[in-house]
Design a protein around this motif. Structure first.
Motif, PDB file in Angstrom:
ATOM      1  N   VAL A 135       0.849  -1.190   0.000  1.00  0.00           N
ATOM      2  CA  VAL A 135       0.000   0.000   0.000  1.00  0.00           C
ATOM      3  C   VAL A 135       0.886   1.243   0.000  1.00  0.00           C
ATOM      4  O   VAL A 135       1.761   1.380   0.849  1.00  0.00           O
ATOM      5  CB  VAL A 135      -0.933   0.015   1.225  1.00  0.00           C
ATOM      6  N   GLN A 136       0.667   2.107  -0.957  1.00  0.00           N
ATOM      7  CA  GLN A 136       1.458   3.336  -1.027  1.00  0.00           C
ATOM      8  C   GLN A 136       0.738   4.510  -0.378  1.00  0.00           C
ATOM      9  O   GLN A 136       1.363   5.349   0.272  1.00  0.00           O
ATOM     10  CB  GLN A 136       1.774   3.676  -2.479  1.00  0.00           C
ATOM     11  N   VAL A 137      -0.567   4.581  -0.547  1.00  0.00           N
ATOM     12  CA  VAL A 137      -1.351   5.668   0.027  1.00  0.00           C
ATOM     13  C   VAL A 137      -2.626   5.095   0.634  1.00  0.00           C
ATOM     14  O   VAL A 137      -3.296   4.265   0.017  1.00  0.00           O
ATOM     15  CB  VAL A 137      -1.701   6.728  -1.046  1.00  0.00           C
ATOM     16  N   LEU A 138      -2.944   5.558   1.837  1.00  0.00           N
ATOM     17  CA  LEU A 138      -4.154   5.154   2.549  1.00  0.00           C
ATOM     18  C   LEU A 138      -4.915   6.413   2.941  1.00  0.00           C
ATOM     19  O   LEU A 138      -4.352   7.318   3.565  1.00  0.00           O
ATOM     20  CB  LEU A 138      -3.782   4.343   3.801  1.00  0.00           C
ATOM     21  N   ILE A 139      -6.194   6.483   2.562  1.00  0.00           N
ATOM     22  CA  ILE A 139      -7.031   7.660   2.801  1.00  0.00           C
ATOM     23  C   ILE A 139      -8.252   7.261   3.630  1.00  0.00           C
ATOM     24  O   ILE A 139      -8.818   6.190   3.430  1.00  0.00           O
ATOM     25  CB  ILE A 139      -7.527   8.264   1.471  1.00  0.00           C
ATOM     26  N   ASP A 198       0.458  -4.243   9.705  1.00  0.00           N
ATOM     27  CA  ASP A 198       1.915  -4.394   9.703  1.00  0.00           C
ATOM     28  C   ASP A 198       2.541  -3.251   8.910  1.00  0.00           C
ATOM     29  O   ASP A 198       2.159  -3.006   7.757  1.00  0.00           O
ATOM     30  CB  ASP A 198       2.273  -5.739   9.075  1.00  0.00           C
ATOM     31  N   ALA A 199       3.493  -2.560   9.522  1.00  0.00           N
ATOM     32  CA  ALA A 199       4.160  -1.453   8.832  1.00  0.00           C
ATOM     33  C   ALA A 199       4.805  -1.908   7.529  1.00  0.00           C
ATOM     34  O   ALA A 199       4.936  -1.122   6.577  1.00  0.00           O
ATOM     35  CB  ALA A 199       5.207  -0.819   9.748  1.00  0.00           C
ATOM     36  N   PRO A 257       8.121   0.475   0.683  1.00  0.00           N
ATOM     37  CA  PRO A 257       9.345   0.877   1.387  1.00  0.00           C
ATOM     38  C   PRO A 257       9.628   2.361   1.199  1.00  0.00           C
ATOM     39  O   PRO A 257       9.256   2.957   0.185  1.00  0.00           O
ATOM     40  CB  PRO A 257      10.436   0.023   0.710  1.00  0.00           C
ATOM     41  N   LYS A 258      10.302   2.948   2.172  1.00  0.00           N
ATOM     42  CA  LYS A 258      10.624   4.372   2.067  1.00  0.00           C
ATOM     43  C   LYS A 258      11.476   4.672   0.842  1.00  0.00           C
ATOM     44  O   LYS A 258      11.396   5.747   0.253  1.00  0.00           O
ATOM     45  CB  LYS A 258      11.357   4.829   3.330  1.00  0.00           C
ATOM     46  N   ARG A 259      12.301   3.711   0.465  1.00  0.00           N
ATOM     47  CA  ARG A 259      13.196   3.950  -0.678  1.00  0.00           C
ATOM     48  C   ARG A 259      12.468   3.829  -2.011  1.00  0.00           C
ATOM     49  O   ARG A 259      12.994   4.197  -3.052  1.00  0.00           O
ATOM     50  CB  ARG A 259      14.348   2.942  -0.650  1.00  0.00           C
ATOM     51  N   ASP A 260      11.247   3.293  -1.981  1.00  0.00           N
ATOM     52  CA  ASP A 260      10.511   3.065  -3.220  1.00  0.00           C
ATOM     53  C   ASP A 260      10.098   4.384  -3.848  1.00  0.00           C
ATOM     54  O   ASP A 260       9.616   5.286  -3.169  1.00  0.00           O
ATOM     55  CB  ASP A 260       9.262   2.219  -2.949  1.00  0.00           C
ATOM     56  N   ASP A 279       5.161   3.646  10.535  1.00  0.00           N
ATOM     57  CA  ASP A 279       6.395   4.181   9.978  1.00  0.00           C
ATOM     58  C   ASP A 279       6.143   4.868   8.638  1.00  0.00           C
ATOM     59  O   ASP A 279       6.814   4.610   7.628  1.00  0.00           O
ATOM     60  CB  ASP A 279       7.438   3.064   9.821  1.00  0.00           C
ATOM     61  N   ILE A 280       5.173   5.777   8.651  1.00  0.00           N
ATOM     62  CA  ILE A 280       4.777   6.464   7.430  1.00  0.00           C
ATOM     63  C   ILE A 280       4.230   7.830   7.810  1.00  0.00           C
ATOM     64  O   ILE A 280       3.684   8.004   8.908  1.00  0.00           O
ATOM     65  CB  ILE A 280       3.715   5.635   6.666  1.00  0.00           C
ATOM     66  N   GLN A 281       4.388   8.816   6.947  1.00  0.00           N
ATOM     67  CA  GLN A 281       3.847  10.136   7.266  1.00  0.00           C
ATOM     68  C   GLN A 281       2.322  10.080   7.318  1.00  0.00           C
ATOM     69  O   GLN A 281       1.677   9.493   6.449  1.00  0.00           O
ATOM     70  CB  GLN A 281       4.267  11.174   6.229  1.00  0.00           C
TER      71      GLN A 281
END
Length: 271
Positions: A109-113, A142-143, A148-151, A194-196
């Motif tokens: 998942v890249q974005v969750l709204i 699960d984080a 991944p942050k590097r993605d 672990d995500i903004q």
């Protein structure tokens, strides 16, 4: 046989997930399907930037959302190449997010709204049924289920969670805005996953859903579905951070809350 020196790159599907709370608080025509309408708007505007777009909606208890209302949501999401799925609990949402493979590829998942009602410390998923998202539920996700942050996705480069539910950035405590932000559900989301996270301390306003039109106005793009205003293309305008909070005097704006952050919060114009 592969040529010498060739490699096989693992495929990664980036998913866009929108969680829609049941509208069991307001029964007015203009409000009844507003969360659904904003989900469709976001699918229409942003869905094509992702490999997978999924809308997870809470229908609520008996009589909250009718079959025709749900069918309209499903058809509009499908029109813009997304999938709408009914869920009954946060466990269902977490299970979907935590599913990491699809069609032989890795999935993250890249974005969750979130589009829902809220108050300090909880997002209302289906209030009549007593279903809320609180800090105690965050551990179900699960984080590692987020990209991944590097993605870096060339179509949509930033990973985040955004809640348009009222006061997700407010801990409901006496004291400063900073104190409430650092103890808020939004900050706990950022820390656990672990995500903004992006959220408002104040109540959010959905006044732009139908761009100022009253439910009884004529509009060729709109229709009434079981006493609820609907438009197949979704909401006209964005949700905004509004005024008012449990404390009565908190600053407006959508705040950016990073993992581990405890001070120095800033706002950003979001849509």
């Amino acid at each position: 046989m592969l040529d010498y020196g060739s490699t096989i790159e693992p495929c990664l599907k980036r998913e866009y997930v929108i969680v829609v709370g049941a509208e069991d608080y307001y029964d007015r025509p203009g409000n009844k399907m507003m969360f659904m309408a904003h989900a469709v708007r976001y699918v229409r505007i942003y869905g094509s930037r992702f490999d997978i777009t999924t809308v997870l909606y809470f229908r609520g208890g008996p009589g909250v959302h009718t079959d025709r209302q749900v069918a309209a949501l499903t058809a509009s999401v499908r029109k813009y190449k997304g999938t709408a799925r009914s869920v009954r609990s946060w466990r269902d949402v977490a299970s979907h997010i935590n599913t990491r493979t699809v069609n032989g590829c890795q999935k993250r998942v890249q974005v969750l709204i979130f589009f829902a009602h809220g108050q300090p410390g909880r997002i209302w998923l289906s209030a009549d049924e007593g279903i809320f998202l609180t800090a105690g539920d965050l551990g179900r996700v699960d984080a590692g289920s987020f990209t991944p942050k590097r993605d870096r996705n060339s179509r949509y480069t930033f990973r985040h969670v955004t809640s348009w539910a009222c006061q997700t950035g407010n801990a409901g405590q006496r004291g400063s805005a900073e104190q409430n932000l650092k103890n808020s559900l939004a900050q706990k989301m950022a820390d656990f996953w672990d995500i903004q996270a992006r959220a408002s301390i104040t109540r959010t306003t959905y006044a732009g859903t139908w761009a100022g039109w009253r439910p009884w106005d004529r509009n060729t793009d709109r229709r009434n579905i079981d006493n609820a205003v609907w438009e197949d293309d979704g909401a006209d305008g964005s949700v905004e951070s509004g005024s008012g909070s449990d404390q009565g005097n908190m600053p407006t704006g959508m705040y950016l809350l990073n993992p581990g952050q405890r001070s120095g919060y800033r706002t950003e114009d979001l849509d």
